[in-house]
Design a protein around this motif. Structure first.
Motif, PDB file in Angstrom:
ATOM      1  N   GLU A  59      20.706  12.348  47.237  1.00  0.00           N
ATOM      2  CA  GLU A  59      19.912  13.312  46.280  1.00  0.00           C
ATOM      3  C   GLU A  59      19.968  12.935  44.903  1.00  0.00           C
ATOM      4  O   GLU A  59      19.027  13.037  43.999  1.00  0.00           O
ATOM      5  CB  GLU A  59      20.322  14.636  46.853  1.00  0.00           C
ATOM      6  N   LEU A  60      21.218  12.379  44.495  1.00  0.00           N
ATOM      7  CA  LEU A  60      21.508  12.335  43.101  1.00  0.00           C
ATOM      8  C   LEU A  60      20.802  10.870  42.863  1.00  0.00           C
ATOM      9  O   LEU A  60      20.354  10.578  41.941  1.00  0.00           O
ATOM     10  CB  LEU A  60      22.993  12.182  43.011  1.00  0.00           C
ATOM     11  N   LEU A  61      20.640   9.925  43.985  1.00  0.00           N
ATOM     12  CA  LEU A  61      20.279   8.568  43.554  1.00  0.00           C
ATOM     13  C   LEU A  61      18.561   8.805  43.246  1.00  0.00           C
ATOM     14  O   LEU A  61      18.141   8.041  42.538  1.00  0.00           O
ATOM     15  CB  LEU A  61      20.421   7.792  44.657  1.00  0.00           C
ATOM     16  N   THR A  62      18.031   9.564  44.151  1.00  0.00           N
ATOM     17  CA  THR A  62      16.770   9.743  43.773  1.00  0.00           C
ATOM     18  C   THR A  62      16.561  10.546  42.463  1.00  0.00           C
ATOM     19  O   THR A  62      15.400  10.219  42.083  1.00  0.00           O
ATOM     20  CB  THR A  62      16.244  10.729  44.903  1.00  0.00           C
ATOM     21  N   LEU A  63      17.327  11.580  42.385  1.00  0.00           N
ATOM     22  CA  LEU A  63      17.071  12.216  40.738  1.00  0.00           C
ATOM     23  C   LEU A  63      17.311  11.077  39.736  1.00  0.00           C
ATOM     24  O   LEU A  63      16.519  11.080  38.859  1.00  0.00           O
ATOM     25  CB  LEU A  63      18.327  12.948  40.742  1.00  0.00           C
ATOM     26  N   PHE A  64      18.413  10.312  39.886  1.00  0.00           N
ATOM     27  CA  PHE A  64      18.474   9.213  38.854  1.00  0.00           C
ATOM     28  C   PHE A  64      17.420   8.396  38.644  1.00  0.00           C
ATOM     29  O   PHE A  64      16.852   7.978  37.591  1.00  0.00           O
ATOM     30  CB  PHE A  64      19.659   8.210  39.245  1.00  0.00           C
ATOM     31  N   ASP A  65      16.640   7.839  39.812  1.00  0.00           N
ATOM     32  CA  ASP A  65      15.500   7.048  39.733  1.00  0.00           C
ATOM     33  C   ASP A  65      14.491   7.722  39.228  1.00  0.00           C
ATOM     34  O   ASP A  65      13.673   7.226  38.368  1.00  0.00           O
ATOM     35  CB  ASP A  65      15.040   6.743  41.183  1.00  0.00           C
ATOM     36  N   ARG A  66      14.164   9.111  39.303  1.00  0.00           N
ATOM     37  CA  ARG A  66      13.023  10.001  38.727  1.00  0.00           C
ATOM     38  C   ARG A  66      13.482  10.082  37.096  1.00  0.00           C
ATOM     39  O   ARG A  66      12.509   9.790  36.131  1.00  0.00           O
ATOM     40  CB  ARG A  66      12.937  11.390  39.264  1.00  0.00           C
TER      41      ARG A  66
END
Length: 300
Positions: A105-112
């Protein structure tokens, strides 16, 4: 505290700083289109602040309301150069912070967020390129002056607007903190957005009248339970309504009086909504609250 939690808290503090830095730079610009671009980017940073704070709370940690250093003074070109640098540093930091976690979840958020920051970097670079390519004989944006105001502000009137600005900034942070930490739906977040609009109105008015708006906040209540948190929010709203109503008489400028009126109406709506939230808490506890008892609690 794990490395990733420290990293996310640092990211939140930097996003907080980015919001304020870009708003400062928007208020410094006499160009309405550029001001709109900067305010739009600041809103993106506010979303990042919100998303990261929500992840932090979901992970069992308290959100942070601290703020990294901001660059608020200088000519327009130097301010945009600082914004380009800030975005470059943010992109590098988020890429590094991705290496500290395997949380999907955090990795996806960082990518965004990285995608947003790259877009911001490109936008700032275009603005800087335009400032560097001003045709010979043209007046640089940083030297342009806003249209002549129909009225001037006295030092005491500017102080009133500055106090209102500080109140709104503090209210934004308090509403966001309470939104992150108590189960109140989206209402408190919506109130924070309203307060951000008010902060913008007061800051732009100060800038247009030749005063430097100072984006500072005062101490705020943040460690209470849900019921006391909402009571604290209500006390701030009542205080704002009273102060803005009194402030109206200090201005002859109809535009400023209209701004105060609009802010008062928003604060009244917030206050009524908060009273309903408190009544729900009181029903659960079997107690009743009055405005008088609320004042006594907040004065302790």
């Amino acid at each position: 505290m794990t490395d990733i939690i420290k990293a996310v808290k640092k990211d939140i503090e930097d996003e907080h700083a980015a919001i304020i830095q870009y708003l400062y730079h928007a208020y410094a610009s006499p160009d309405e289109e550029l001001r709109g671009k900067l305010e739009s980017i600041a809103r993106d940073e506010m979303r990042h602040f919100k998303w990261l704070s929500e992840w932090l709370v979901k992970s069992g940690h308290k959100p942070t309301l601290k703020r990294s250093e901001v660059i608020s003074r200088g000519d327009l070109k130097s301010l945009i150069e600082a914004d380009v640098k800030a975005e470059e540093e943010a992109i590098r930091q988020y890429i590094y912070h991705k290496t500290l976690t395997d949380d999907d979840e955090l990795l996806t958020l960082f990518d965004r967020i990285i995608a947003d920051e790259k877009s911001h970097w490109e936008e700032f670079f275009k603005i800087l390129d335009e400032l560097n390519a001003i045709p010979p004989g043209a007046e640089p944006l940083e030297n342009q002056k806003p249209e002549e105001s129909t009225s001037e502000l006295t030092e005491s009137q500017a102080a009133i607007l500055q106090q209102a600005l500080e109140h709104e900034y503090t209210s934004i942070l308090q509403y966001l903190y309470h939104h992150f930490t108590i189960n109140s739906g989206e209402e408190l977040e919506d109130f924070a957005i309203d307060e951000m609009k008010h902060m913008g109105w007061f800051a732009e008015t100060l800038a247009e009248k030749g005063f430097q708006p100072e984006l500072i906040h005062s101490a705020m209540e943040s460690e209470a339970g849900p019921e006391q948190s909402v009571k604290s929010d209500l006390a701030r709203e009542i205080d704002a309504i009273e102060k803005y109503s009194s402030a109206k008489d200090k201005f002859e400028d109809e535009e400023i009086r209209d701004l105060l009126d609009l802010a008062i109406n928003h604060e009244k709506y917030h206050a009524e909504s908060l009273k309903k939230m408190i009544e729900k808490y009181e029903k659960l506890s079997g107690k009743r609250f009055t405005i008088g008892s609320l004042r006594k609690e907040t004065e302790k």
